[in-house]
Design an enzyme around this catalytic site. Structure first.
Site: not given
Ligand SMILES: Nc1nc(C(F)(F)F)ncc1COP(=O)(O)OP(=O)(O)O
Ligand SMILES: [Mg+2]
Length: 213
Positions: A114, A143, A43
Site C-alpha cells: 500500500s 477502512k 482481507r
Molecule cells: N488491503 C489493501 N489492498 C490494496 C491493493 F493494492 F491490493 F488493492 N491496497 C491497499 C490495501 C489496504 O490494506 P489495509 O491492511 O487495510 O491497510 P494498510 O494499507 O494501512 O495496511
C-alpha cells in the site's frame, strides 16, 4: 510472474473478508468470480473479523475457490497465514511487516504494498514489490483508518514521476468512477464494498469489469 501477466490480473481486484459480506463469503467469492474478477485478496480485518482457526478455515475455503477458478489468491497483512495457506501472494501496508522482509520470506510469490506518497512508492519499488495499491482515491467505507482522500491525480503523479510498477487504485471505487481510475494510469481497480456489499454480486462485478476493459 511477468509484469504484463500481473497487470492483467490486476484489472478487477476483489478484496473482501467476512466483515464485508452480508451472505456466506464463499458464495460471494463464487459470484464475484462468475462476474469476472481477475484477482482476489482475503482481507479479514475490522470490527468482528475472524481470528485464529476460524480465520484460517475460511481462508482455506476461499483459496480452494480461487484455485478452481485459476485466480491468484492474495492474503492481506497476515504473512504467517499467507505462508500457512501457501497463498500466491501477500499484500502489506506501511504499518505491517516490512516489505523487504516479506519479500525474503515469500520468495517468488506476489508482493503488493500500500502506498500513499511518491516516497512510499519509490521505497516499494526498491523493496521488490510486484505491484502497489494507491489510494484512497475516493472516500471509502471499508477502512476506518484510511489516509486522506487523494483523488485520481495521485495516479497521474506516480506515472509522471516514472513509477512504472503495476498499480491499482483503491478506495471508494465503483462502476461510476472506475474508468477515470484506469484513464489516470492505474492498471486496475481494487474494490471491496462495490462488489461484496451489492445485492447482486455477480452483476456488480460484471458492471465493474465492463468499465475497466
Ligand atoms: N488491503 C489493501 N489492498 C490494496 C491493493 F493494492 F491490493 F488493492 N491496497 C491497499 C490495501 C489496504 O490494506 P489495509 O491492511 O487495510 O491497510 P494498510 O494499507 O494501512 O495496511
Ligand atoms: Mg495492511
Amino acid at each position: 510472474m511477468k509484469q504484463q501477466e500481473l497487470e492483467e490480473y490486476l484489472s478487477l481486484y476483489f478484496i473482501m473478508g467476512s466483515v464485508n459480506c452480508s451472505q456466506d463469503p464463499v458464495e460471494v467469492l463464487k459470484q464475484a468470480i462468475d462476474g469476472g474478477i481477475t484477482l482476489f485478496q482475503y482481507r479479514e480485518k475490522g470490527e468482528g473479523a475472524l481470528q485464529g482457526n476460524e480465520k484460517y478455515r475460511l481462508g482455506e475455503k476461499l483459496k480452494k475457490v480461487c484455485l478452481n477458478a485459476g485466480i491468484p489468491f492474495i492474503i492481506n497483512d497476515d504473512v504467517n497465514l499467507g505462508i500457512a495457506l501457501d497463498a500466491d501472494g501477500i499484500h502489506v501496508g506501511q504499518d505491517d511487516e516490512a516489505a523487504h522482509t516479506v519479500q525474503q520470506k515469500m520468495g517468488n510469490k506476489i508482493l503488493g504494498v500500500s502506498t500513499h506518497t511518491i516516497a512510499e512508492a519509490r521505497k516499494a519499488v526498491f523493496d521488490g514489490a510486484d505491484y502497489i495499491g494507491v489510494g484512497p482515491i475516493f472516500p471509502t467505507r471499508s477502512k476506518d483508518d484510511a489516509n486522506k482522500v487523494q483523488g485520481i491525480q495521485i495516479l497521474q503523479q506516480f506515472r509522471e514521476q516514472q513509477i512504472t510498477l503495476p498499480m491499482v487504485g483503491i478506495g471508494g471505487i465503483t462502476a461510476a468512477n472506475a474508468k477515470q481510475v484506469i484513464d489516470a494510469g492505474a492498471n486496475g481497480v481494487s474494490v471491496i464494498s462495490a462488489i461484496a456489499g451489492a445485492d447482486n454480486v455477480k452483476q456488480a462485478a460484471l458492471q465493474l469489469k465492463s468499465k475497466v476493459l
